[in-house]
Write a protein that holds these residues in place. Sequence first.
Motif, PDB file in Angstrom:
ATOM      1  N   THR A  91       0.851  -1.184   0.000  1.00 19.94           N
ATOM      2  CA  THR A  91       0.000   0.000   0.000  1.00 19.94           C
ATOM      3  C   THR A  91       0.887   1.235   0.000  1.00 19.94           C
ATOM      4  O   THR A  91       1.838   1.326   0.790  1.00 19.94           O
ATOM      5  CB  THR A  91      -0.929   0.016   1.226  1.00 19.94           C
ATOM      6  OG1 THR A  91      -1.979  -0.934   1.039  1.00 19.94           O
ATOM      7  CG2 THR A  91      -1.565   1.387   1.426  1.00 19.94           C
ATOM      8  N   LEU A  92       0.597   2.162  -0.885  1.00 16.48           N
ATOM      9  CA  LEU A  92       1.333   3.414  -0.946  1.00 16.48           C
ATOM     10  C   LEU A  92       0.458   4.526  -0.384  1.00 16.48           C
ATOM     11  O   LEU A  92      -0.658   4.753  -0.864  1.00 16.48           O
ATOM     12  CB  LEU A  92       1.720   3.731  -2.391  1.00 16.48           C
ATOM     13  CG  LEU A  92       2.598   2.681  -3.088  1.00 16.48           C
ATOM     14  CD1 LEU A  92       2.918   3.112  -4.511  1.00 16.48           C
ATOM     15  CD2 LEU A  92       3.891   2.445  -2.305  1.00 16.48           C
ATOM     16  N   ALA A  93       0.957   5.208   0.644  1.00 14.12           N
ATOM     17  CA  ALA A  93       0.216   6.284   1.299  1.00 14.12           C
ATOM     18  C   ALA A  93       0.871   7.615   0.961  1.00 14.12           C
ATOM     19  O   ALA A  93       2.107   7.711   0.913  1.00 14.12           O
ATOM     20  CB  ALA A  93       0.191   6.073   2.810  1.00 14.12           C
ATOM     21  N   PRO A  94       0.086   8.683   0.740  1.00 15.11           N
ATOM     22  CA  PRO A  94       0.642   9.936   0.256  1.00 15.11           C
ATOM     23  C   PRO A  94       1.235  10.855   1.320  1.00 15.11           C
ATOM     24  O   PRO A  94       1.878  11.845   0.981  1.00 15.11           O
ATOM     25  CB  PRO A  94      -0.555  10.604  -0.411  1.00 15.11           C
ATOM     26  CG  PRO A  94      -1.721  10.111   0.384  1.00 15.11           C
ATOM     27  CD  PRO A  94      -1.385   8.698   0.764  1.00 15.11           C
ATOM     28  N   SER A  95       0.997  10.559   2.595  1.00 17.23           N
ATOM     29  CA  SER A  95       1.481  11.454   3.649  1.00 17.23           C
ATOM     30  C   SER A  95       1.710  10.659   4.930  1.00 17.23           C
ATOM     31  O   SER A  95       1.199   9.543   5.091  1.00 17.23           O
ATOM     32  CB  SER A  95       0.467  12.572   3.914  1.00 17.23           C
ATOM     33  OG  SER A  95      -0.748  12.026   4.401  1.00 17.23           O
ATOM     34  N   SER A  96       2.470  11.259   5.843  1.00 15.45           N
ATOM     35  CA  SER A  96       2.736  10.581   7.115  1.00 15.45           C
ATOM     36  C   SER A  96       1.449  10.435   7.920  1.00 15.45           C
ATOM     37  O   SER A  96       1.266   9.439   8.635  1.00 15.45           O
ATOM     38  CB  SER A  96       3.796  11.341   7.914  1.00 15.45           C
ATOM     39  OG  SER A  96       3.420  12.699   8.092  1.00 15.45           O
ATOM     40  N   GLY A 104      -5.130  -1.220  11.226  1.00 12.59           N
ATOM     41  CA  GLY A 104      -4.706  -2.592  10.986  1.00 12.59           C
ATOM     42  C   GLY A 104      -4.221  -2.906   9.593  1.00 12.59           C
ATOM     43  O   GLY A 104      -4.180  -4.079   9.201  1.00 12.59           O
ATOM     44  N   ILE A 105      -3.849  -1.903   8.825  1.00 13.54           N
ATOM     45  CA  ILE A 105      -3.342  -2.125   7.467  1.00 13.54           C
ATOM     46  C   ILE A 105      -1.819  -2.062   7.494  1.00 13.54           C
ATOM     47  O   ILE A 105      -1.234  -1.125   8.037  1.00 13.54           O
ATOM     48  CB  ILE A 105      -3.920  -1.082   6.489  1.00 13.54           C
ATOM     49  CG1 ILE A 105      -5.434  -1.270   6.388  1.00 13.54           C
ATOM     50  CG2 ILE A 105      -3.271  -1.198   5.115  1.00 13.54           C
ATOM     51  CD1 ILE A 105      -6.149  -0.184   5.620  1.00 13.54           C
ATOM     52  N   GLY A 106      -1.176  -3.049   6.901  1.00 14.44           N
ATOM     53  CA  GLY A 106       0.279  -3.134   6.910  1.00 14.44           C
ATOM     54  C   GLY A 106       0.877  -3.045   5.516  1.00 14.44           C
ATOM     55  O   GLY A 106       0.195  -2.695   4.553  1.00 14.44           O
ATOM     56  N   ARG A 107       2.184  -3.356   5.435  1.00 17.24           N
ATOM     57  CA  ARG A 107       2.937  -3.309   4.174  1.00 17.24           C
ATOM     58  C   ARG A 107       2.772  -1.935   3.491  1.00 17.24           C
ATOM     59  O   ARG A 107       2.471  -1.839   2.301  1.00 17.24           O
ATOM     60  CB  ARG A 107       2.526  -4.437   3.223  1.00 17.24           C
ATOM     61  CG  ARG A 107       2.809  -5.828   3.775  1.00 17.24           C
ATOM     62  CD  ARG A 107       2.618  -6.910   2.713  1.00 17.24           C
ATOM     63  NE  ARG A 107       1.233  -6.987   2.247  1.00 17.24           N
ATOM     64  CZ  ARG A 107       0.267  -7.653   2.872  1.00 17.24           C
ATOM     65  NH1 ARG A 107       0.528  -8.270   4.028  1.00 17.24           N
ATOM     66  NH2 ARG A 107      -0.957  -7.699   2.375  1.00 17.24           N
ATOM     67  N   ILE A 108       2.965  -0.877   4.261  1.00 15.36           N
ATOM     68  CA  ILE A 108       2.754   0.494   3.781  1.00 15.36           C
ATOM     69  C   ILE A 108       4.099   1.159   3.478  1.00 15.36           C
ATOM     70  O   ILE A 108       5.071   0.994   4.214  1.00 15.36           O
ATOM     71  CB  ILE A 108       2.016   1.336   4.845  1.00 15.36           C
ATOM     72  CG1 ILE A 108       0.711   0.662   5.268  1.00 15.36           C
ATOM     73  CG2 ILE A 108       1.740   2.738   4.322  1.00 15.36           C
ATOM     74  CD1 ILE A 108       0.083   1.276   6.495  1.00 15.36           C
ATOM     75  N   ARG A 109       4.138   1.883   2.396  1.00 17.73           N
ATOM     76  CA  ARG A 109       5.265   2.754   2.079  1.00 17.73           C
ATOM     77  C   ARG A 109       4.726   4.158   1.804  1.00 17.73           C
ATOM     78  O   ARG A 109       3.608   4.319   1.342  1.00 17.73           O
ATOM     79  CB  ARG A 109       6.030   2.262   0.847  1.00 17.73           C
ATOM     80  CG  ARG A 109       6.647   0.880   0.988  1.00 17.73           C
ATOM     81  CD  ARG A 109       7.844   0.880   1.933  1.00 17.73           C
ATOM     82  NE  ARG A 109       8.568  -0.380   1.837  1.00 17.73           N
ATOM     83  CZ  ARG A 109       8.217  -1.507   2.443  1.00 17.73           C
ATOM     84  NH1 ARG A 109       7.110  -1.521   3.193  1.00 17.73           N
ATOM     85  NH2 ARG A 109       8.926  -2.604   2.310  1.00 17.73           N
ATOM     86  N   LEU A 110       5.568   5.144   2.044  1.00 19.61           N
ATOM     87  CA  LEU A 110       5.191   6.531   1.778  1.00 19.61           C
ATOM     88  C   LEU A 110       5.510   6.860   0.320  1.00 19.61           C
ATOM     89  O   LEU A 110       6.620   6.626  -0.159  1.00 19.61           O
ATOM     90  CB  LEU A 110       5.964   7.466   2.710  1.00 19.61           C
ATOM     91  CG  LEU A 110       5.582   8.947   2.687  1.00 19.61           C
ATOM     92  CD1 LEU A 110       4.163   9.140   3.189  1.00 19.61           C
ATOM     93  CD2 LEU A 110       6.557   9.756   3.542  1.00 19.61           C
TER      94      LEU A 110
END
Length: 373
Positions: free
Chosen positions: A150-155, A165-171
Amino acid sequence: MRVVIVTESFPPDVNGVAHCALQTARHLVRRGHTPLVIAPAVADQAADADAPCAVVRVPSLPLPGYPQVRVALPSRRVAAAIAAHRADVVHLAGPFVLGVRGMTAATRLGIPAVAVYQTDLAGYARTYVGTGEGAAWRRLRAVHGAADRTLAPSSAAVRDLEAHGIGRIRLWGRGVDTARFRPELRDDALRRELAPDGELLVGYVGRLAPEKRVDLLAGVGDLPGVRVVVVGDGPSGPALRTALPGARFLGRRTGDDLARIFASLDVFAHTGPFETFCQTVQEAMASGVPVIAPAAGGPLDLVDQGRTGLLVPAGDQDALRDAVATLAAAPELRAAFGHAGRATVEGRTWEALGDELIGHYLEVLRERTVVAA
Protein backbone atom coordinates in the motif's frame (compact mmCIF):
# COMPACT_ATOMS: atom_id res chain seq x y z
CA MET A 1 6.54 -3.74 -17.61
CA ARG A 2 2.91 -4.19 -18.50
CA VAL A 3 0.86 -2.32 -15.89
CA VAL A 4 -2.90 -2.14 -15.47
CA ILE A 5 -4.11 0.97 -13.63
CA VAL A 6 -7.53 0.32 -12.11
CA THR A 7 -8.81 3.71 -11.03
CA GLU A 8 -12.05 4.93 -9.47
CA SER A 9 -11.73 8.15 -11.52
CA PHE A 10 -9.97 9.30 -14.68
CA PRO A 11 -10.11 12.44 -16.87
CA PRO A 12 -12.26 14.20 -17.87
CA ASP A 13 -12.95 13.97 -14.11
CA VAL A 14 -11.08 16.65 -12.17
CA ASN A 15 -9.88 15.35 -8.79
CA GLY A 16 -6.77 14.00 -7.13
CA VAL A 17 -7.35 10.34 -8.04
CA ALA A 18 -7.97 11.13 -11.71
CA HIS A 19 -4.98 13.47 -11.96
CA CYS A 20 -2.58 11.03 -10.29
CA ALA A 21 -3.76 8.13 -12.47
CA LEU A 22 -3.24 10.24 -15.59
CA GLN A 23 0.25 11.32 -14.54
CA THR A 24 1.16 7.72 -13.69
CA ALA A 25 0.04 6.50 -17.12
CA ARG A 26 1.95 9.31 -18.86
CA HIS A 27 5.13 8.57 -16.96
CA LEU A 28 4.98 4.84 -17.62
CA VAL A 29 4.68 5.52 -21.35
CA ARG A 30 7.62 7.95 -21.22
CA ARG A 31 9.74 5.31 -19.53
CA GLY A 32 8.94 2.70 -22.17
CA HIS A 33 6.40 0.67 -20.19
CA THR A 34 2.95 -0.40 -21.39
CA PRO A 35 0.08 0.77 -19.19
CA LEU A 36 -3.64 0.13 -19.58
CA VAL A 37 -6.25 2.14 -17.66
CA ILE A 38 -9.55 0.69 -16.43
CA ALA A 39 -12.00 3.36 -15.26
CA PRO A 40 -15.73 4.08 -14.88
CA ALA A 41 -17.56 5.08 -18.05
CA VAL A 42 -18.28 8.79 -18.53
CA ALA A 43 -20.90 10.60 -20.60
CA ASP A 44 -18.33 12.06 -23.01
CA GLN A 45 -17.62 9.28 -25.50
CA ALA A 46 -14.58 11.14 -26.83
CA ALA A 47 -13.03 11.61 -23.38
CA ASP A 48 -10.11 9.24 -24.01
CA ALA A 49 -9.00 10.64 -27.36
CA ASP A 50 -6.00 12.34 -25.74
CA ALA A 51 -5.25 9.62 -23.17
CA PRO A 52 -1.61 8.48 -23.13
CA CYS A 53 -2.61 4.80 -23.39
CA ALA A 54 -5.56 2.52 -24.02
CA VAL A 55 -8.51 3.01 -21.66
CA VAL A 56 -11.16 0.39 -20.88
CA ARG A 57 -14.37 1.93 -19.53
CA VAL A 58 -16.77 -0.13 -17.42
CA PRO A 59 -20.47 0.69 -16.90
CA SER A 60 -21.13 3.30 -14.20
CA LEU A 61 -23.84 5.43 -12.64
CA PRO A 62 -23.68 9.01 -11.34
CA LEU A 63 -23.53 9.30 -7.58
CA PRO A 64 -26.95 10.47 -6.31
CA GLY A 65 -26.76 14.16 -5.44
CA TYR A 66 -23.29 14.49 -6.96
CA PRO A 67 -23.53 13.65 -10.68
CA GLN A 68 -19.93 14.74 -11.34
CA VAL A 69 -18.83 11.57 -9.54
CA ARG A 70 -19.55 8.26 -11.24
CA VAL A 71 -19.48 4.88 -9.51
CA ALA A 72 -18.56 1.75 -11.44
CA LEU A 73 -21.02 -1.13 -11.64
CA PRO A 74 -20.01 -4.80 -11.34
CA SER A 75 -18.48 -5.89 -14.64
CA ARG A 76 -16.53 -8.83 -15.99
CA ARG A 77 -14.59 -6.38 -18.14
CA VAL A 78 -12.14 -5.73 -15.30
CA ALA A 79 -10.79 -9.27 -15.02
CA ALA A 80 -10.95 -9.77 -18.78
CA ALA A 81 -8.97 -6.60 -19.47
CA ILE A 82 -6.29 -7.43 -16.88
CA ALA A 83 -5.87 -10.92 -18.33
CA ALA A 84 -5.84 -9.72 -21.94
CA HIS A 85 -3.19 -7.09 -21.15
CA ARG A 86 -0.95 -9.81 -19.66
CA ALA A 87 -0.22 -7.50 -16.74
CA ASP A 88 2.95 -7.79 -14.67
CA VAL A 89 1.55 -5.46 -11.99
CA VAL A 90 -1.92 -4.17 -11.13
CA HIS A 91 -2.01 -0.60 -9.80
CA LEU A 92 -5.15 0.15 -7.76
CA ALA A 93 -5.77 3.91 -7.60
CA GLY A 94 -7.92 4.88 -4.62
CA PRO A 95 -9.54 1.42 -4.52
CA PHE A 96 -13.02 1.15 -3.08
CA VAL A 97 -15.55 -0.03 -5.71
CA LEU A 98 -13.84 -0.73 -9.03
CA GLY A 99 -10.55 -1.32 -7.21
CA VAL A 100 -12.06 -4.17 -5.21
CA ARG A 101 -12.85 -6.00 -8.45
CA GLY A 102 -9.36 -5.24 -9.68
CA MET A 103 -7.87 -6.70 -6.51
CA THR A 104 -10.03 -9.83 -6.81
CA ALA A 105 -8.95 -10.32 -10.42
CA ALA A 106 -5.27 -9.79 -9.60
CA THR A 107 -5.45 -12.35 -6.80
CA ARG A 108 -7.17 -14.92 -9.01
CA LEU A 109 -4.64 -14.37 -11.82
CA GLY A 110 -1.65 -14.40 -9.46
CA ILE A 111 -0.56 -10.87 -10.38
CA PRO A 112 1.06 -8.58 -7.78
CA ALA A 113 -1.00 -5.56 -6.81
CA VAL A 114 0.02 -2.13 -5.50
CA ALA A 115 -2.83 -0.23 -3.82
CA VAL A 116 -2.59 3.57 -3.63
CA TYR A 117 -4.51 5.07 -0.71
CA GLN A 118 -5.80 8.47 -1.80
CA THR A 119 -9.20 9.23 -0.29
CA ASP A 120 -10.34 9.52 3.33
CA LEU A 121 -13.51 7.55 2.70
CA ALA A 122 -14.25 7.18 6.40
CA GLY A 123 -14.17 10.97 6.75
CA TYR A 124 -16.50 11.33 3.79
CA ALA A 125 -18.93 8.82 5.33
CA ARG A 126 -18.93 10.86 8.52
CA THR A 127 -19.59 14.07 6.56
CA TYR A 128 -22.32 12.83 4.24
CA VAL A 129 -24.26 10.30 6.31
CA GLY A 130 -23.02 10.78 9.86
CA THR A 131 -22.16 7.09 10.12
CA GLY A 132 -20.53 4.31 8.14
CA GLU A 133 -16.91 4.91 9.16
CA GLY A 134 -16.55 1.35 10.42
CA ALA A 135 -17.92 -0.11 7.19
CA ALA A 136 -15.60 2.10 5.13
CA TRP A 137 -12.56 0.93 7.06
CA ARG A 138 -13.60 -2.72 6.78
CA ARG A 139 -13.74 -2.37 3.01
CA LEU A 140 -10.41 -0.54 2.91
CA ARG A 141 -8.80 -3.21 5.09
CA ALA A 142 -10.07 -5.92 2.76
CA VAL A 143 -8.58 -4.46 -0.40
CA HIS A 144 -5.37 -3.01 1.05
CA GLY A 145 -4.80 -6.10 3.16
CA ALA A 146 -4.84 -8.24 0.02
CA ALA A 147 -2.42 -5.97 -1.88
CA ASP A 148 1.31 -6.68 -1.96
CA ARG A 149 1.99 -3.07 -0.99
CA THR A 150 0.00 0.00 0.00
CA LEU A 151 1.33 3.41 -0.95
CA ALA A 152 0.22 6.28 1.30
CA PRO A 153 0.64 9.94 0.26
CA SER A 154 1.48 11.45 3.65
CA SER A 155 2.74 10.58 7.12
CA ALA A 156 -0.74 11.30 8.50
CA ALA A 157 -2.23 8.77 6.04
CA VAL A 158 0.39 6.19 7.07
CA ARG A 159 -0.56 6.62 10.73
CA ASP A 160 -4.26 6.36 9.92
CA LEU A 161 -3.80 3.16 7.92
CA GLU A 162 -1.60 1.57 10.59
CA ALA A 163 -4.10 2.50 13.31
CA HIS A 164 -6.76 0.55 11.39
CA GLY A 165 -4.71 -2.59 10.99
CA ILE A 166 -3.34 -2.13 7.47
CA GLY A 167 0.28 -3.13 6.91
CA ARG A 168 2.94 -3.31 4.17
CA ILE A 169 2.75 0.49 3.78
CA ARG A 170 5.27 2.75 2.08
CA LEU A 171 5.19 6.53 1.78
CA TRP A 172 4.71 7.81 -1.79
CA GLY A 173 3.85 11.47 -2.30
CA ARG A 174 2.72 13.30 -5.42
CA GLY A 175 4.55 15.27 -8.06
CA VAL A 176 3.73 18.78 -9.19
CA ASP A 177 4.20 20.37 -12.61
CA THR A 178 6.65 23.13 -11.74
CA ALA A 179 6.91 24.17 -15.40
CA ARG A 180 3.17 24.85 -15.61
CA PHE A 181 2.68 26.26 -12.11
CA ARG A 182 5.18 29.08 -11.64
CA PRO A 183 5.27 32.61 -10.17
CA GLU A 184 6.03 34.27 -13.52
CA LEU A 185 2.43 33.72 -14.64
CA ARG A 186 1.13 36.39 -12.25
CA ASP A 187 -1.26 38.42 -14.41
CA ASP A 188 -1.91 42.08 -13.56
CA ALA A 189 -4.87 42.30 -15.97
CA LEU A 190 -6.54 39.33 -14.29
CA ARG A 191 -5.88 40.84 -10.88
CA ARG A 192 -7.52 44.11 -11.93
CA GLU A 193 -10.53 42.14 -13.16
CA LEU A 194 -10.88 40.18 -9.91
CA ALA A 195 -9.90 43.02 -7.56
CA PRO A 196 -10.66 46.34 -9.25
CA ASP A 197 -9.95 48.24 -6.02
CA GLY A 198 -6.64 46.49 -5.39
CA GLU A 199 -8.02 44.00 -2.86
CA LEU A 200 -5.88 41.17 -1.51
CA LEU A 201 -6.85 38.02 -3.44
CA VAL A 202 -7.40 34.94 -1.27
CA GLY A 203 -8.14 31.86 -3.36
CA TYR A 204 -9.55 28.38 -2.95
CA VAL A 205 -9.21 25.77 -5.69
CA GLY A 206 -11.00 22.44 -5.56
CA ARG A 207 -14.32 20.66 -5.53
CA LEU A 208 -17.28 22.50 -4.07
CA ALA A 209 -18.59 19.77 -1.80
CA PRO A 210 -19.58 19.58 1.89
CA GLU A 211 -16.39 17.84 3.03
CA LYS A 212 -14.24 20.65 1.60
CA ARG A 213 -15.69 23.19 4.11
CA VAL A 214 -15.36 26.11 1.70
CA ASP A 215 -18.02 27.84 3.83
CA LEU A 216 -15.25 28.60 6.34
CA LEU A 217 -14.11 31.37 3.98
CA ALA A 218 -17.14 33.46 4.95
CA GLY A 219 -15.15 35.15 7.72
CA VAL A 220 -12.28 35.84 5.34
CA GLY A 221 -14.64 37.56 2.92
CA ASP A 222 -15.68 39.96 5.66
CA LEU A 223 -12.15 41.29 6.14
CA PRO A 224 -11.67 44.80 4.74
CA GLY A 225 -9.61 44.95 1.58
CA VAL A 226 -9.86 41.19 0.93
CA ARG A 227 -11.54 39.47 -2.03
CA VAL A 228 -12.19 35.71 -1.97
CA VAL A 229 -11.79 33.84 -5.28
CA VAL A 230 -13.27 30.34 -5.61
CA VAL A 231 -12.25 28.01 -8.43
CA GLY A 232 -14.09 24.73 -8.96
CA ASP A 233 -17.54 23.22 -9.19
CA GLY A 234 -19.67 20.73 -7.33
CA PRO A 235 -22.95 20.25 -5.49
CA SER A 236 -22.25 22.91 -2.85
CA GLY A 237 -21.88 25.66 -5.46
CA PRO A 238 -25.33 27.29 -5.07
CA ALA A 239 -25.18 27.30 -1.26
CA LEU A 240 -21.66 28.73 -1.29
CA ARG A 241 -22.66 31.58 -3.58
CA THR A 242 -25.19 32.54 -0.93
CA ALA A 243 -22.77 32.05 1.97
CA LEU A 244 -19.97 34.02 0.26
CA PRO A 245 -21.80 36.91 -1.43
CA GLY A 246 -18.68 38.99 -2.04
CA ALA A 247 -16.61 36.16 -3.53
CA ARG A 248 -15.77 35.71 -7.20
CA PHE A 249 -16.73 32.24 -8.43
CA LEU A 250 -14.75 31.29 -11.53
CA GLY A 251 -16.07 27.77 -12.06
CA ARG A 252 -13.94 24.86 -13.15
CA ARG A 253 -10.55 25.87 -14.59
CA THR A 254 -7.72 23.63 -15.79
CA GLY A 255 -4.31 23.72 -17.44
CA ASP A 256 -2.56 27.00 -18.17
CA ASP A 257 -5.70 28.98 -17.29
CA LEU A 258 -5.65 27.51 -13.78
CA ALA A 259 -1.92 28.13 -13.45
CA ARG A 260 -2.43 31.81 -14.29
CA ILE A 261 -5.09 32.11 -11.60
CA PHE A 262 -2.89 30.42 -8.99
CA ALA A 263 0.04 32.74 -9.70
CA SER A 264 -2.23 35.80 -9.51
CA LEU A 265 -3.38 35.07 -5.96
CA ASP A 266 -1.87 36.73 -2.89
CA VAL A 267 -2.80 33.89 -0.51
CA PHE A 268 -4.04 30.36 -1.09
CA ALA A 269 -6.44 29.03 1.55
CA HIS A 270 -7.40 25.37 1.69
CA THR A 271 -10.25 24.49 4.05
CA GLY A 272 -10.95 20.73 3.81
CA PRO A 273 -9.93 18.62 6.86
CA PHE A 274 -9.96 15.20 5.12
CA GLU A 275 -7.07 15.53 2.67
CA THR A 276 -4.74 12.54 2.50
CA PHE A 277 -2.36 14.70 0.45
CA CYS A 278 -3.77 17.99 -1.01
CA GLN A 279 -2.34 18.59 -4.46
CA THR A 280 -3.65 22.14 -4.70
CA VAL A 281 -1.38 23.15 -1.82
CA GLN A 282 1.62 21.99 -3.85
CA GLU A 283 0.37 23.82 -6.93
CA ALA A 284 0.02 27.03 -4.93
CA MET A 285 3.54 26.60 -3.53
CA ALA A 286 4.91 25.99 -7.03
CA SER A 287 3.17 29.22 -8.05
CA GLY A 288 5.01 31.14 -5.34
CA VAL A 289 1.86 31.76 -3.28
CA PRO A 290 1.82 31.52 0.55
CA VAL A 291 -0.51 28.83 1.88
CA ILE A 292 -2.95 28.58 4.77
CA ALA A 293 -4.27 25.08 5.43
CA PRO A 294 -5.75 22.93 8.19
CA ALA A 295 -3.31 21.30 10.61
CA ALA A 296 -4.66 17.88 9.60
CA GLY A 297 -3.88 15.18 7.06
CA GLY A 298 -1.66 15.80 4.07
CA PRO A 299 -1.02 19.54 4.63
CA LEU A 300 0.96 18.65 7.76
CA ASP A 301 3.69 17.28 5.47
CA LEU A 302 3.41 20.01 2.85
CA VAL A 303 3.22 23.28 4.80
CA ASP A 304 6.26 24.23 6.86
CA GLN A 305 4.65 26.33 9.60
CA GLY A 306 6.05 29.86 9.62
CA ARG A 307 8.27 29.26 6.57
CA THR A 308 6.05 28.40 3.59
CA GLY A 309 2.67 29.14 5.14
CA LEU A 310 0.43 28.85 8.17
CA LEU A 311 -1.42 25.85 9.63
CA VAL A 312 -4.66 26.47 11.51
CA PRO A 313 -6.94 24.17 13.52
CA ALA A 314 -9.25 22.25 11.19
CA GLY A 315 -12.75 23.71 11.03
CA ASP A 316 -11.83 26.88 12.94
CA GLN A 317 -13.28 29.79 10.95
CA ASP A 318 -11.88 32.43 13.31
CA ALA A 319 -8.35 30.99 13.13
CA LEU A 320 -8.55 30.94 9.32
CA ARG A 321 -9.70 34.56 9.21
CA ASP A 322 -6.96 35.63 11.65
CA ALA A 323 -4.29 33.85 9.58
CA VAL A 324 -5.43 35.68 6.46
CA ALA A 325 -5.45 38.97 8.37
CA THR A 326 -1.88 38.31 9.53
CA LEU A 327 -0.65 37.76 5.97
CA ALA A 328 -2.72 40.64 4.61
CA ALA A 329 -0.85 43.01 6.91
CA ALA A 330 2.60 41.58 6.07
CA PRO A 331 3.50 41.74 2.34
CA GLU A 332 7.15 40.94 3.04
CA LEU A 333 6.12 37.80 4.95
CA ARG A 334 3.86 36.76 2.06
CA ALA A 335 6.75 37.15 -0.35
CA ALA A 336 9.09 35.14 1.89
CA PHE A 337 6.56 32.33 2.29
CA GLY A 338 5.93 32.25 -1.46
CA HIS A 339 9.64 32.12 -2.31
CA ALA A 340 10.28 29.35 0.23
CA GLY A 341 7.28 27.38 -0.99
CA ARG A 342 8.50 27.44 -4.58
CA ALA A 343 11.98 26.31 -3.52
CA THR A 344 10.49 23.48 -1.45
CA VAL A 345 8.60 21.84 -4.32
CA GLU A 346 11.05 22.37 -7.17
CA GLY A 347 12.37 18.81 -6.88
CA ARG A 348 8.95 17.18 -6.57
CA THR A 349 8.39 16.61 -10.26
CA TRP A 350 6.13 13.90 -11.62
CA GLU A 351 9.22 12.42 -13.25
CA ALA A 352 10.91 11.95 -9.87
CA LEU A 353 7.77 10.60 -8.21
CA GLY A 354 7.00 8.41 -11.23
CA ASP A 355 10.43 6.79 -11.07
CA GLU A 356 9.89 6.21 -7.37
CA LEU A 357 6.62 4.45 -8.18
CA ILE A 358 8.31 2.22 -10.75
CA GLY A 359 10.80 1.32 -8.01
CA HIS A 360 7.90 0.13 -5.85
CA TYR A 361 6.60 -2.02 -8.71
CA LEU A 362 10.01 -3.61 -9.18
CA GLU A 363 10.41 -4.30 -5.46
CA VAL A 364 7.01 -6.00 -5.34
CA LEU A 365 7.91 -8.14 -8.36
CA ARG A 366 11.22 -9.14 -6.75
CA GLU A 367 9.46 -10.02 -3.50
CA ARG A 368 7.02 -12.25 -5.39
CA THR A 369 9.94 -13.94 -7.16
CA VAL A 370 11.70 -14.65 -3.85
CA VAL A 371 8.55 -16.14 -2.33
CA ALA A 372 7.94 -18.28 -5.40
CA ALA A 373 11.52 -19.58 -5.26
